[in-house]
Design an enzyme around this catalytic site. Structure first.
Site, PDB file in Angstrom:
ATOM      1  N   TYR A  26       0.816  -1.201   0.000  1.00 11.20           N
ATOM      2  CA  TYR A  26       0.000   0.000   0.000  1.00 11.20           C
ATOM      3  C   TYR A  26       0.856   1.261   0.000  1.00 11.20           C
ATOM      4  O   TYR A  26       0.546   2.228  -0.700  1.00 11.20           O
ATOM      5  CB  TYR A  26      -0.984  -0.021   1.180  1.00 11.20           C
ATOM      6  CG  TYR A  26      -2.238  -0.783   0.834  1.00 11.20           C
ATOM      7  CD1 TYR A  26      -2.385  -2.122   1.160  1.00 11.20           C
ATOM      8  CD2 TYR A  26      -3.248  -0.165   0.101  1.00 11.20           C
ATOM      9  CE1 TYR A  26      -3.517  -2.829   0.789  1.00 11.20           C
ATOM     10  CE2 TYR A  26      -4.390  -0.866  -0.274  1.00 11.20           C
ATOM     11  CZ  TYR A  26      -4.522  -2.202   0.063  1.00 11.20           C
ATOM     12  OH  TYR A  26      -5.631  -2.901  -0.324  1.00 11.20           O
ATOM     13  N   ARG A  33       1.916   1.848  -3.505  1.00 11.93           N
ATOM     14  CA  ARG A  33       0.828   2.404  -4.333  1.00 11.93           C
ATOM     15  C   ARG A  33       0.523   3.844  -3.925  1.00 11.93           C
ATOM     16  O   ARG A  33       0.326   4.719  -4.757  1.00 11.93           O
ATOM     17  CB  ARG A  33      -0.429   1.531  -4.192  1.00 11.93           C
ATOM     18  CG  ARG A  33      -0.279   0.150  -4.803  1.00 11.93           C
ATOM     19  CD  ARG A  33      -1.479  -0.712  -4.489  1.00 11.93           C
ATOM     20  NE  ARG A  33      -2.704  -0.176  -5.048  1.00 11.93           N
ATOM     21  CZ  ARG A  33      -3.920  -0.423  -4.552  1.00 11.93           C
ATOM     22  NH1 ARG A  33      -4.052  -1.162  -3.473  1.00 11.93           N
ATOM     23  NH2 ARG A  33      -4.990   0.078  -5.116  1.00 11.93           N
ATOM     24  N   ASP A  90      -8.053   6.152  -5.577  1.00  7.60           N
ATOM     25  CA  ASP A  90      -7.243   7.381  -5.750  1.00  7.60           C
ATOM     26  C   ASP A  90      -8.181   8.595  -5.687  1.00  7.60           C
ATOM     27  O   ASP A  90      -9.404   8.452  -5.683  1.00  7.60           O
ATOM     28  CB  ASP A  90      -6.495   7.323  -7.101  1.00  7.60           C
ATOM     29  CG  ASP A  90      -7.448   7.251  -8.296  1.00  7.60           C
ATOM     30  OD1 ASP A  90      -7.314   6.323  -9.112  1.00  7.60           O
ATOM     31  OD2 ASP A  90      -8.334   8.131  -8.418  1.00  7.60           O
ATOM     32  N   HIS A 143     -15.099   1.888  -2.603  1.00 10.89           N
ATOM     33  CA  HIS A 143     -14.060   1.007  -2.046  1.00 10.89           C
ATOM     34  C   HIS A 143     -13.066   1.761  -1.192  1.00 10.89           C
ATOM     35  O   HIS A 143     -11.978   1.260  -0.903  1.00 10.89           O
ATOM     36  CB  HIS A 143     -13.332   0.274  -3.187  1.00 10.89           C
ATOM     37  CG  HIS A 143     -14.234  -0.677  -3.914  1.00 10.89           C
ATOM     38  ND1 HIS A 143     -13.900  -1.251  -5.111  1.00 10.89           N
ATOM     39  CD2 HIS A 143     -15.466  -1.145  -3.608  1.00 10.89           C
ATOM     40  CE1 HIS A 143     -14.885  -2.043  -5.521  1.00 10.89           C
ATOM     41  NE2 HIS A 143     -15.862  -1.987  -4.621  1.00 10.89           N
TER      42      HIS A 143
HETATM   43  N1  APR Z   1      -9.882   3.621 -20.490  1.00 15.14           N
HETATM   44  C1  APR Z   1     -10.985   2.916 -20.108  1.00 15.14           C
HETATM   45  N2  APR Z   1     -10.942   1.642 -19.636  1.00 15.14           N
HETATM   46  C2  APR Z   1      -9.721   1.064 -19.564  1.00 15.14           C
HETATM   47  C3  APR Z   1      -8.534   1.726 -19.947  1.00 15.14           C
HETATM   48  C4  APR Z   1      -8.653   3.060 -20.415  1.00 15.14           C
HETATM   49  N3  APR Z   1      -7.575   3.773 -20.808  1.00 15.14           N
HETATM   50  N4  APR Z   1      -7.484   0.862 -19.763  1.00 15.14           N
HETATM   51  C5  APR Z   1      -8.013  -0.287 -19.277  1.00 15.14           C
HETATM   52  N5  APR Z   1      -9.353  -0.174 -19.169  1.00 15.14           N
HETATM   53  C6  APR Z   1     -10.340  -1.148 -18.689  1.00 15.14           C
HETATM   54  C7  APR Z   1      -9.920  -2.591 -18.844  1.00 15.14           C
HETATM   55  O1  APR Z   1     -10.287  -3.065 -20.133  1.00 15.14           O
HETATM   56  C8  APR Z   1     -10.755  -3.249 -17.736  1.00 15.14           C
HETATM   57  O2  APR Z   1     -12.037  -3.616 -18.237  1.00 15.14           O
HETATM   58  O3  APR Z   1     -10.459  -0.954 -17.307  1.00 15.14           O
HETATM   59  C9  APR Z   1     -10.918  -2.152 -16.697  1.00 15.14           C
HETATM   60  C10 APR Z   1     -10.102  -2.386 -15.442  1.00 15.14           C
HETATM   61  O4  APR Z   1     -10.616  -3.529 -14.818  1.00 15.14           O
HETATM   62  P1  APR Z   1     -10.049  -3.949 -13.369  1.00 15.14           P
HETATM   63  O5  APR Z   1      -8.565  -3.900 -13.386  1.00 15.14           O
HETATM   64  O6  APR Z   1     -10.782  -5.206 -13.030  1.00 15.14           O
HETATM   65  O7  APR Z   1     -10.505  -2.764 -12.424  1.00 15.14           O
HETATM   66  P2  APR Z   1     -11.931  -2.548 -11.806  1.00 15.14           P
HETATM   67  O8  APR Z   1     -13.021  -2.940 -12.740  1.00 15.14           O
HETATM   68  O9  APR Z   1     -11.964  -1.164 -11.264  1.00 15.14           O
HETATM   69  O10 APR Z   1     -11.900  -3.571 -10.573  1.00 15.14           O
HETATM   70  C11 APR Z   1     -12.959  -3.467  -9.673  1.00 15.14           C
HETATM   71  O11 APR Z   1     -11.771  -4.928  -8.196  1.00 15.14           O
HETATM   72  O12 APR Z   1      -9.658  -5.367  -7.536  1.00 15.14           O
HETATM   73  C12 APR Z   1     -10.872  -4.881  -7.084  1.00 15.14           C
HETATM   74  O13 APR Z   1     -11.416  -3.267  -5.454  1.00 15.14           O
HETATM   75  C13 APR Z   1     -10.732  -3.464  -6.659  1.00 15.14           C
HETATM   76  O14 APR Z   1     -12.000  -1.528  -7.264  1.00 15.14           O
HETATM   77  C14 APR Z   1     -11.400  -2.692  -7.790  1.00 15.14           C
HETATM   78  C15 APR Z   1     -12.434  -3.679  -8.290  1.00 15.14           C
END
Ligand code: APR
Length: 260
Positions: free
Chosen positions: A68, A71, A105, A120
């Site tokens: 953490y 990050r 963030d 979250h």
């Molecule tokens: N613009 C838009 N979307 C994007 C971009 C971009 N430049 N780059 C990547 N992505 C998309 C990816 O295709 C993916 O579908 O963002 C998504 C990120 O997915 P995750 O990494 O799973 O993140 P998230 O959906 O926020 O995860 C949800 O999971 O790990 C836990 O608590 C954590 O809040 C998080 C939650």
């Protein structure tokens, strides 16, 4: 201008209440790795679900603490991207606009978004793992190998984020649900839709009659159920929607000619 961009701008120009659900993808172009990106360095090959949990913290507090702090430190060097900025400006066109983010963030706030719900939590806030006493970190504690102890109960200090297996703050989830069932447009940006209950929010909106717009470079279960899927990075798509909004402002003449 693509038909999809124009359609999204028209829907947003006509909406009185909009909810925007964002995920890690909204911060990707700021240089903040998404959760499903490969972890880097010391934490390579470790699934975030193995780090962002109370069990992992109890098992090895220092290891989770250092992840953490790494990050948290990285967030000091990043700035809002064009997608965050366009979203903040988009809000000024809509009477009621709520950002519901899964991100920990503060880039939405730094971009100028006014009403942001952090489902979250927020990695810039710290608290006691047991009594939840809020705690301000010192520079020495940020650089430390182990988390500090709570001055009230002595338990360990941890980030004020929601870990896997923990409940989301019920009042925040209730606010997100109310806004989702009440909005005309649900704009989904940068989420894989893989973590619940946050991933339910677009479905709550859809079943309540809202139009769902999904912005993501990749298809997800949400893009498949969305009324409009705009495939691309949010740092490009959202500014294009903002530009297209000019066509639908009162007094603008839409000559209907596609620029390209
Ligand atoms: N613009 C838009 N979307 C994007 C971009 C971009 N430049 N780059 C990547 N992505 C998309 C990816 O295709 C993916 O579908 O963002 C998504 C990120 O997915 P995750 O990494 O799973 O993140 P998230 O959906 O926020 O995860 C949800 O999971 O790990 C836990 O608590 C954590 O809040 C998080 C939650």
């Amino acid at each position: 201008m693509s038909h999809g961009i124009r359609r999204a701008a028209q829907l947003l120009s006509e909406a009185r209440r909009v909810v925007c659900l964002t995920g890690a993808g909204a911060s990707a172009e700021s240089g903040v790795p998404t959760f499903r990106d490969a972890q880097t360095g010391l934490y390579a090959n470790l699934d975030p679900m193995e780090l962002a949990s109370a069990q992992a913290f109890r098992r090895d507090p220092g290891f989770v603490w250092r992840w953490y702090m790494q990050r948290f430190g990285r967030l000091q060097d990043v700035i809002p991207n064009q997608g965050h900025l366009a979203l903040a400006e988009l809000e000024t066109f809509v009477p009621s606009f709520l950002v519901v983010t899964q991100n920990v963030d503060d880039l939405h706030e730094r971009a100028g978004s006014i009403d942001v719900v952090h489902l979250h939590g927020n990695i810039a806030r710290y608290r006691c793992h047991d009594c939840r006493h809020p705690y301000e970190l010192s520079e020495a504690e940020i650089a430390a190998e182990e988390p500090p102890n709570c001055p009230d109960c002595g338990d360990l200090i941890r980030p004020d984020v929601v870990w896997f297996g923990e409940e989301l703050p019920p009042e925040l989830l209730a606010r997100a649900r109310q806004a989702a069932t009440d909005c005309q447009v649900m704009l989904v940006v940068g989420t894989s839709g893989s973590v619940y209950p946050a991933a339910d929010i677009p479905y709550w909106a859809k079943t309540s009659g809202a139009t769902v717009i999904d912005v993501n470079p990749e298809a997800t279960p949400i893009s498949r159920m969305a009324d409009l899927f705009l495939r691309g990075p949010s740092g490009e798509i959202l500014p294009e929607i903002l530009d297209a909004l000019e066509l639908f402002r009162p007094g603008e003449v839409d000559d209907g000619d596609d620029d390209y």
